[in-house]
Design a protein around this motif. Structure first.
Motif, mmCIF file in Angstrom:
data_model
loop_
_atom_site.group_PDB
_atom_site.id
_atom_site.type_symbol
_atom_site.label_atom_id
_atom_site.label_comp_id
_atom_site.label_asym_id
_atom_site.label_seq_id
_atom_site.Cartn_x
_atom_site.Cartn_y
_atom_site.Cartn_z
ATOM 1 N N ALA A 5 23.739 67.583 4.493
ATOM 2 C CA ALA A 5 23.431 68.314 5.735
ATOM 3 C C ALA A 5 23.748 67.477 6.973
ATOM 4 O O ALA A 5 23.975 68.012 8.063
ATOM 5 N N TRP A 6 23.792 66.182 6.854
ATOM 6 C CA TRP A 6 24.065 65.277 7.967
ATOM 7 C C TRP A 6 25.544 65.239 8.338
ATOM 8 O O TRP A 6 25.933 64.741 9.393
ATOM 9 N N LEU A 7 26.417 65.767 7.426
ATOM 10 C CA LEU A 7 27.854 65.577 7.564
ATOM 11 C C LEU A 7 28.406 66.317 8.770
ATOM 12 O O LEU A 7 28.222 67.534 8.927
ATOM 13 N N ALA A 8 29.091 65.604 9.663
ATOM 14 C CA ALA A 8 29.713 66.201 10.853
ATOM 15 C C ALA A 8 31.168 66.526 10.553
ATOM 16 O O ALA A 8 31.776 65.979 9.642
ATOM 17 N N LYS A 20 33.802 65.679 12.040
ATOM 18 C CA LYS A 20 34.709 64.547 12.181
ATOM 19 C C LYS A 20 34.724 63.668 10.920
ATOM 20 O O LYS A 20 35.692 62.931 10.676
ATOM 21 N N ASP A 21 33.662 63.730 10.158
ATOM 22 C CA ASP A 21 33.585 62.916 8.932
ATOM 23 C C ASP A 21 34.063 63.657 7.687
ATOM 24 O O ASP A 21 34.064 63.083 6.583
ATOM 25 N N TRP A 22 34.433 64.932 7.838
ATOM 26 C CA TRP A 22 34.686 65.766 6.660
ATOM 27 C C TRP A 22 35.830 65.229 5.801
ATOM 28 O O TRP A 22 35.711 65.086 4.589
ATOM 29 N N LYS A 23 36.968 64.915 6.398
ATOM 30 C CA LYS A 23 38.120 64.460 5.637
ATOM 31 C C LYS A 23 37.800 63.170 4.897
ATOM 32 O O LYS A 23 38.146 62.998 3.721
ATOM 33 N N HIS A 24 37.138 62.265 5.623
ATOM 34 C CA HIS A 24 36.771 60.993 5.021
ATOM 35 C C HIS A 24 35.826 61.207 3.832
ATOM 36 O O HIS A 24 35.940 60.557 2.785
ATOM 37 N N PHE A 25 34.892 62.160 3.982
ATOM 38 C CA PHE A 25 33.920 62.414 2.918
ATOM 39 C C PHE A 25 34.590 63.065 1.711
ATOM 40 O O PHE A 25 34.216 62.794 0.568
#
Length: 488
Positions: free
Chosen positions: A129-132, A134-139
């Motif tokens: 739920a914390w995932l923004a 901008k971090d999606w590709k990295h995640f």
């Protein structure tokens, strides 16, 4: 390890192998807890280390309280650190940024510590739920790498995603980077398999079918080979019996000639008594009685010879081992006497019968007696003694012991005595004792050789007792004792 399965705790998932990496889409906290509570409980019940990474809207306190309702002794697990419930911010964002290598390394560090403490493995669930954006590709790269990271490890990872934060593209990314996904459909959890998983399952199914076919073919080959081996062993045993009977030909001829000669003598006597004036009918009757007795004696010898040389399939009958020994002694008596052997028997009373092929067991006893007689033929003027006894061992199996006073076996040869082609006799084939062992083992028994004191060898074999009526020989006495050459 890859085939070892664990209980997932989630009914629709069932058992899962180590290395499972799957995801769950949820709409409410209730959906989230409905899956994660049984998931963590199953891990604790299976003695696994559990790590639950929570994110808003769920708090650590809410997760702990919900789990405590399902696991009343949760405080014990928390105290001994069998489970840790931490926030996503603390786990994923140490130092303020998401670091793929650091997080992956954290999983492996937990696994190493859990293994050192004796846990069966590590069970993880982490919320995103914390995932923004901008971090999606990295995640996504992290999730792809996690598949490989846990593949050969004692780890199971369940990643949870809030459905409200995922668009169509994000959902496709999540499903693509996990083995399968859980979603709510009509109030129930359902499994969505990825294309890769479906392909893998199809390949596994194909390989299993191919393996099953190979197993069937191999089993068929082994059965044919086993049958061929049994036939070869049966043929070899038959040849061994024929060879042994050939060695006994002179003694057997003597055993047959004795009653035949007695028949002729009694027939002449009967004719004389009948020709007397007046005829002595009582003496003639006695002579005819002896003719019948000696004729039967010769017939019994021939019957035993035919049974031993006849090629017949193996039978399974109730066998009195004492009677079997006495039948063999009737054939070997002349050979024993010819070699100057003093034979004694001690046949235990109340001995239970065994079950097997009477002819094959006669062959074992015949081989052991002949081996002992042949071994003692080279001891010079020293007394040649052969003792055959029966009884029961500590396991209540029927025990037969053949004890001679021959040269004996050297200690190094005890274990090799029953190996094929091993022999200490000049010109010996080394097949008699191996055949004995194969017969006894096929009957569920064991055979062994030890040293006799002060001289000679002891060969023993056991057979499973079959119960039923015991041998009745020598009623009222502990043994039926027989001594040759005095009597038989």
């Amino acid at each position: 390890m890859g085939t070892e399965t664990r209980k997932s705790g989630i009914e629709v998932v069932g058992d899962m192998p180590w290395g499972t990496h799957f995801c769950l889409f949820y709409e409410t906290k209730e959906d989230l807890l409905d899956a994660l509570i049984p998931y963590c409980k199953a891990g604790l019940d299976s003695e696994e280390f559990c790590l639950w990474v929570v994110a808003e809207p769920l708090t650590i306190e809410e997760a702990t309280d919900a789990l405590k309702n399902a696991v009343p002794d949760l405080d014990r697990y928390l105290t001994d650190l069998s489970i840790e419930i931490v926030s996503a911010r603390d786990w994923y964002f140490q130092g303020g940024t998401f670091d793929l290598k650091r997080v992956t390394g954290g999983w492996h560090e937990k696994l190493a510590r859990a293994s050192a403490r004796g846990y069966a493995g590590v069970r993880v669930t982490g919320d995103t739920a914390w995932l923004a954006k901008k971090d999606w590709k990295h995640f996504c790269e992290y999730e792809e790498g996690l598949n490989e990271a846990v593949a050969d490890q004692r780890m199971a990872v369940l990643c949870t995603y809030p459905l409200a934060a995922c668009g169509a593209l994000e959902i496709l990314d999540v499903v693509r980077t996990h083995q399968f996904a859980l979603v709510r459909r009509h109030g129930n959890w359902d499994v969505i398999e990825t294309a890769g998983l479906k392909q893998a399952k199809g390949e596994i199914k194909r390989l299993n079918e191919e393996l099953e076919q190979r197993v069937l073919e191999r089993t068929s080959q082994l059965m044919l080979a086993s049958e061929a081996l049994r036939e070869a062993q049966t043929e070899l045993a038959h040849v061994n019996r024929i060879t042994t009977m050939g060695q006994l030909a002179a003694s057997i001829a003597h055993e047959v000639n004795q009653p035949v000669a007695a028949v002729v003598a009694n027939a002449d006597a009967a004719l004389r008594w009948l020709g007397a004036q007046p005829p002595d009918l009582e003496e003639a009757r006695q002579a005819l009685h002896h003719i019948v007795k000696d004729g039967n004696r010769a017939g019994e010898v021939i019957h035993r010879i035919r049974a031993l040389v006849k090629k017949a399939p193996r039978r399974t009958d109730r066998v009195d081992i004492n009677d079997t020994i006495l039948e063999v002694l009737a054939l070997t008596r002349s050979e024993v006497l010819r070699n100057g052997v003093v034979l004694q028997t001690q046949l235990a009373e109340a001995l239970p019968p065994t079950q097997g092929d009477r002819v094959q067991l006669q062959q074992v006893i015949l081989n052991l007696i002949m081996n002992a007689v042949e071994a003692m033929s080279g001891v010079g003027e020293r007394t040649r003694e052969l003792l055959i006894s029966t009884g029961q061992d500590a396991s209540n199996d029927v025990l037969v012991t053949v004890r001679d006073s021959g040269p004996g076996l050297i200690p190094d040869s005890f274990d090799r005595a029953f190996d094929a082609f091993y022999t200490t006799k000049p010109g010996g084939m080394g097949m008699g004792l191996p055949i004995c062992r194969s017969i006894i083992e096929a009957h569920g028994g064991q055979v062994r050789a030890t040293a006799n004191v002060p001289q000679g060898a002891i060969l023993q074999f056991t057979l499973p007792a079959h119960g039923g009526t015991a041998s009745s020989r020598g009623v009222g006495y502990p043994f039926r004792n027989i001594t040759l050459p005095a009597s038989l």
